[in-house]
Design an enzyme around this catalytic site. Structure first.
Site, short mmCIF file in Angstrom:
data_model
loop_
_atom_site.label_atom_id
_atom_site.label_comp_id
_atom_site.label_asym_id
_atom_site.label_seq_id
_atom_site.Cartn_x
_atom_site.Cartn_y
_atom_site.Cartn_z
N ASN A 79 0.86 -1.19 0.00
CA ASN A 79 0.00 0.00 0.00
C ASN A 79 0.90 1.24 0.00
O ASN A 79 1.44 1.62 1.03
CB ASN A 79 -0.89 -0.03 1.25
CG ASN A 79 -1.76 1.21 1.37
OD1 ASN A 79 -1.86 2.00 0.44
ND2 ASN A 79 -2.39 1.38 2.53
N TRP A 80 1.04 1.84 -1.18
CA TRP A 80 1.96 2.98 -1.31
C TRP A 80 1.37 4.26 -0.69
O TRP A 80 2.07 5.24 -0.53
CB TRP A 80 2.28 3.24 -2.78
CG TRP A 80 3.16 2.22 -3.42
CD1 TRP A 80 3.63 1.05 -2.86
CD2 TRP A 80 3.68 2.26 -4.75
NE1 TRP A 80 4.41 0.39 -3.76
CE2 TRP A 80 4.46 1.09 -4.93
CE3 TRP A 80 3.56 3.16 -5.82
CZ2 TRP A 80 5.12 0.81 -6.13
CZ3 TRP A 80 4.22 2.89 -7.01
CH2 TRP A 80 4.99 1.73 -7.17
N LYS A 81 0.08 4.27 -0.42
CA LYS A 81 -0.59 5.48 0.07
C LYS A 81 -0.29 6.63 -0.90
O LYS A 81 -0.29 6.42 -2.10
CB LYS A 81 -0.17 5.75 1.51
CG LYS A 81 -0.34 4.51 2.39
CD LYS A 81 -0.12 4.73 3.85
CE LYS A 81 -0.33 3.41 4.59
NZ LYS A 81 -0.21 3.53 6.03
N GLU A 162 -6.91 4.99 7.63
CA GLU A 162 -6.64 6.40 7.30
C GLU A 162 -7.84 7.05 6.63
O GLU A 162 -8.11 8.23 6.83
CB GLU A 162 -5.37 6.49 6.44
CG GLU A 162 -4.12 6.31 7.30
CD GLU A 162 -2.91 5.73 6.58
OE1 GLU A 162 -2.89 5.71 5.33
OE2 GLU A 162 -1.99 5.28 7.28
N GLU A 232 -5.59 -4.59 10.83
CA GLU A 232 -4.61 -3.53 10.94
C GLU A 232 -4.87 -2.72 12.22
O GLU A 232 -5.65 -1.75 12.19
CB GLU A 232 -4.69 -2.60 9.73
CG GLU A 232 -4.37 -3.28 8.42
CD GLU A 232 -3.78 -2.29 7.42
OE1 GLU A 232 -2.69 -2.56 6.94
OE2 GLU A 232 -4.40 -1.25 7.16
N GLY A 238 2.18 2.65 10.69
CA GLY A 238 3.11 3.75 10.48
C GLY A 238 3.81 4.21 11.75
O GLY A 238 4.45 5.26 11.78
N GLY A 298 2.73 -0.99 4.34
CA GLY A 298 2.75 0.42 3.97
C GLY A 298 4.19 0.89 3.80
O GLY A 298 4.82 0.64 2.77
N GLY A 299 4.73 1.53 4.83
CA GLY A 299 6.06 2.14 4.75
C GLY A 299 7.13 1.25 4.16
O GLY A 299 7.90 1.68 3.28
P1 PGA Z 1 2.55 0.54 7.68
O1 PGA Z 1 1.12 0.73 6.99
O2 PGA Z 1 3.14 -0.74 7.16
O3 PGA Z 1 3.36 1.74 7.25
O4 PGA Z 1 2.35 0.51 9.15
C1 PGA Z 1 0.27 -0.36 6.81
C2 PGA Z 1 -1.03 0.14 6.21
O5 PGA Z 1 -1.45 1.25 6.54
O6 PGA Z 1 -1.66 -0.55 5.40
#
Ligand code: PGA
Length: 315
Positions: A79-81, A162, A232, A238, A298-299
């Site tokens: 998930n690149w956001k 988010e 999650e 994050g 994510g990150g």
């Molecule tokens: P993260 O994000 O790995 O940066 O904690 C995961 C996500 O929000 O899907």
């Protein structure tokens, strides 16, 4: 696929679940299923990870010689956001590949989706991070499921925390989005998770159960098989604070129990993946848990090298 082929195919693979249920032998997107019935029973034999399947069956009581084996193939999603570039799209699409052990899905920002899909040419999948509810119409800024499919997207993230928080998406809206996703033929990743306060108050599972039940009420539960549920915990997203493998496994077991109360097949077939500060160091301990079927990253998905190490951590 005939039963003997299915048995051959299974002989080298560690079974994840044994159950006795009904007669079916088929391949699905989420893995290979063998269902073998001699009479009707309703319960499931205990989890048997890593056992060679034949001796296990021989050890079963007579009445349990009806069994089902379901192998849930891991799903590793990036998930690149709101990160990424055309260069990054090209790099990832050239390198990432589904493997025997894992399906790969990348979620770049929506504007990069078409490019990712065309460059990846089905070696890996891609999808959109959010979806509009409407199929078309005067809804400025929204993207409809058919449009995602038209450019080669196959997946959609629904209900990411988010969006629930920043865009104030309610459980009801998430349910509508899940419905729109499956109606468009997209494979959903439904995100659920509790805040730190909710966990500290001892309400983690109740919160997650509520989110899950409201979302799934909007679809036929069998429509979730092809997708996944992402647990999650918000306090782990994050933050660098990952849930321990035990904490995550406990929640996944609880989520699977909720699924089971709705549909036995859904509990066996649906991948429950973990998200929240997954990285190359903690991935294999998480994936070694029986009910953790992959990750939403994510990150750590923003570095190709790190993301490929996470994929490699799938046994
Ligand atoms: P993260 O994000 O790995 O940066 O904690 C995961 C996500 O929000 O899907």
């Amino acid at each position: 696929m005939v039963a003997s082929d299915a048995l051959d195919a299974l002989s080298n693979a560690p079974p994840l679940y044994w159950a006795y249920y009904e007669t079916k032998v088929y391949l699905s997107d989420s893995g290979l299923w063998l269902i073998w019935q001699q009479s009707a029973l309703s319960d499931r034999v205990p989890l048997a990870t890593g056992c060679p399947w034949q001796p296990l069956v021989q050890r079963l009581p007579l009445r349990a010689q009806i069994f089902r084996l379901a192998m849930r193939k891991a799903l590793i999603a990036a998930n690149w956001k709101c990160h990424g570039s055309l260069t990054m799209v090209d790099e990832y699409a050239a390198v990432l590949e589904h493997s025997q052990n894992a399906e790969i899905a990348v979620f770049p920002p929506a504007v990069f989706l078409a490019r990712y899909a065309s460059k990846a040419a089905n070696r890996s999948d891609c999808g959109i991070q959010d979806l509009g509810v409407a199929v078309s119409g005067a809804h400025t800024g929204e993207i409809a499921g058919d449009m995602v499919r038209a450019v080669g997207g196959r997946w959609v993230i629904v209900g990411h925390s988010e969006r629930r928080h920043d865009q104030m998406e309610s459980d009801d809206l998430v349910a509508k989005k899940l419905n729109a996703a499956v109606n468009a033929g997209l494979r959903p990743i439904l995100c659920i998770g509790e805040t730190e306060q909710q966990r500290d108050a001892g309400n983690a599972l109740a919160v997650v159960e509520h989110q899950l039940r409201v979302a799934l009420a909007g679809i036929n539960v069998s429509q979730i098989y092809a997708g996944a549920i992402a647990y999650e915990p918000i306090w782990a997203i994050g933050t660098g604070r990952t849930a321990t493998p035990r904490q995550a496994q406990d929640m996944h077991v609880g989520i699977r129990a909720v699924l089971r109360s709705l549909d036995v097949d859904a509990a066996l077939a649906t991948r429950i993946i973990y998200g929240g500060s997954v990285n190359a160091e903690n991935a294999s301990a998480l994936f070694s848990q029986a009910d953790i079927d992959g990750a939403l990253v994510g990150g750590a998905s923003l570095q190709l090298d790190t993301f490929t190490r996470i994929i490699a951590a799938v046994a």
